[in-house]
Design an enzyme around this catalytic site. Structure first.
Site, short mmCIF file in Angstrom:
data_model
loop_
_atom_site.label_atom_id
_atom_site.label_comp_id
_atom_site.label_asym_id
_atom_site.label_seq_id
_atom_site.Cartn_x
_atom_site.Cartn_y
_atom_site.Cartn_z
N LYS A 165 -0.59 -2.19 -8.06
CA LYS A 165 -1.18 -1.63 -6.84
C LYS A 165 -0.45 -0.19 -7.46
O LYS A 165 -0.76 1.73 -7.24
CB LYS A 165 -0.93 -1.78 -5.21
N GLN A 200 1.00 -1.32 -0.32
CA GLN A 200 -0.16 -0.32 0.37
C GLN A 200 0.76 1.52 -0.23
O GLN A 200 0.35 2.48 -0.09
CB GLN A 200 -1.19 0.16 0.95
C1 LIG Z 1 -3.17 -5.01 -1.44
C2 LIG Z 1 -2.52 -5.77 -0.29
C3 LIG Z 1 -1.44 -6.82 0.19
C4 LIG Z 1 -1.92 -7.74 -1.14
O1 LIG Z 1 -1.52 -7.95 -2.40
P1 LIG Z 1 -1.72 -8.98 -3.88
O2 LIG Z 1 -2.16 -7.98 -4.31
O3 LIG Z 1 -3.31 -9.34 -2.76
O4 LIG Z 1 -1.02 -10.25 -3.18
C5 LIG Z 1 -1.12 -7.02 1.29
N1 LIG Z 1 -0.84 -6.07 1.93
C6 LIG Z 1 -1.21 -5.24 1.63
C7 LIG Z 1 -0.58 -3.99 2.64
C8 LIG Z 1 -2.44 -4.52 1.33
O5 LIG Z 1 -2.64 -3.48 0.73
#
Ligand SMILES: *Cc1c(COP(=O)(O)O)cnc(C)c1O
Length: 403
Positions: free
Chosen positions: A224, A201
């Site tokens: 992300k 994140q």
């Molecule tokens: C999205 C997220 C994950 C999981 O990521 P994936 O791409 O689904 O493996 C783990 N930790 C945080 C803080 C996230 O925002």
């Protein structure tokens, strides 16, 4: 100069309509949108040099291998890893954490202690619980405060000679809290414990420097930070990656195989069994280039303006409560009294506004606040204040319809 209209033109999806309304995409914390250059990289791969990597003598295979390894170098440079082979390309954050958690099963013993933060995503809790079940290690939790920050005083008390591992996110996905990871890492190292930081994140907002942080493991997902799904990274210090056993057996991760004995390949291939997400890795490289061209100072500036404006405007709505008020990234997690977050999310969708509702894979945080979930609006650099105005107007409409 940063011009949000020009930037928005890079993202074809931002032109689409949802239920006859212009899309307002505020679910960036779940996945970011994809700029045309990244889409082009995907199309280029499948149109021009789709081939398996590392094993072929033919031209296509060599081109694909070169581009894939070039992408690894881009990731290395972006995160400032000392060596390119300290970057393991995985399918994402979850995969990366599981590689480390399962590797430590061979290294921990009964009575060892591991520390997790109360702000974690389930993917940074469950693998460690599984590790503790396997080894008899004990899981301790850094508690959180009402404002969404970690109780660092308790963290310092939890650390002791039995502590072997600490894992914490850089930025909380549910609340947006930016955690003091430098302090967390430094304090753990004093007791000889290793630290894994979940950067999933953080990477859309911040450019982390793994050497400067002196972090042992840093993990994140491409999707992300403007990249495709199904690819991410595990950074680990060379000596630690050498210490961990491989996670999966298969092709690519071996040096020699006989039925009597197999020897493993060196880094990074030891952790990259099977055909990887070649196209995804290459497109991840394109996403990193794109974000650096925009510039992380520009991204931070735009997002902090959106966060300040959004907070101010949302606070004007009666009976709206924001969760997480400490130093945070551009995430606003909130509820309107007497209305279930899911109902708000459904009405917002009808009005073209995409937000996340629910526990955000962080049930312990929801339990802390004694709520079933929140509505989460997470902003990216391509969002605008006008879109926040649409969110606010839509929320007022939802509130009228539901209360
Ligand atoms: C999205 C997220 C994950 C999981 O990521 P994936 O791409 O689904 O493996 C783990 N930790 C945080 C803080 C996230 O925002």
């Amino acid at each position: 100069m940063f011009n949000v209209d020009e930037i928005r033109a890079d993202f074809p999806i931002l032109n689409r309509e949802v239920h006859g309304k212009k899309l307002v995409y505020f679910d960036n914390g779940a996945t970011s949108q994809t700029p045309q250059v990244v889409i082009d990289a995907i199309v280029d791969y499948y149109s021009n040099y789709n081939a398996n990597i590392h094993r072929g003598v033919h031209t296509l295979s060599q081109e694909a291998t070169d581009k894939y390894e070039e992408a690894r170098l881009k990731v290395q440079k972006h995160f400032n890893a000392k060596q390119s082979y300290e970057i393991i390309l995985t399918t994402g954050t979850t995969h990366s954490i599981n590689i480390v958690a399962s590797g430590f099963a061979a290294l921990l013993k009964e009575g060892d202690e591991v520390i997790v933060s109360a702000l974690e995503h389930h993917s940074n809790i469950v693998p460690w619980q599984m590790l503790c079940e396997k080894t008899g290690a004990i899981l301790k939790v850094i508690p959180m405060d009402e404002d969404g920050s970690l109780r660092m005083d308790v963290y310092h008390e939890l650390l002791n000679a039995k502590t072997k591992l600490v894992f914490c996110n850089h930025v909380s996905n549910a609340l947006g809290t930016i955690n003091p990871i430098k302090e967390i890492i430094h304090a753990a190292h004093k007791f000889g414990a290793y630290v894994l930081i979940d950067g999933a994140q953080a990477v859309p907002h911040i450019k982390p420097d793994v050497q400067e942080l002196d972090v042992d493991f840093y993990v994140a997902s491409a999707h992300k930070m403007c990249g495709p799904t199904g690819v991410g990274l595990l950074y680990g210090k060379e000596e630690l990656l050498n210490l961990l056993p491989p996670y999966q057996g298969g092709g690519e991760m071996i040096e020699t195989v006989t039925f009597e004995k197999t020897t493993y390949a060196g880094l990074p291939h030891k952790f990259e069994a099977g055909t990887p997400n070649i196209c995804g890795g290459i497109a991840f490289g394109a996403a990193i280039d794109y974000m650096n061209e925009i510039g992380f100072e520009n991204i931070a500036k735009q997002e902090s303006e959106l966060l300040a404006y959004g907070t101010e405007e949302l606070e004007k709505i009666e009976n709206l409560k924001i969760y997480g008020t400490t130093n945070k990234a551009s995430v606003i997690s909130f509820n309107i009294e007497g209305i279930h977050p899911y109902d708000i999310g459904s009405i917002l969708d009808k009005l073209g506004v995409a937000v996340r509702t629910g526990h955000h894979c962080a049930q312990p945080i929801m339990n802390f606040y004694c709520i079933p979930g929140t509505v989460r609006a997470s902003f990216a650099f391509y969002n605008t204040k006008e879109e926040i105005d649409v969110l606010v107007a839509s929320l007022k409409r939802a509130q009228m319809m539901l209360s």
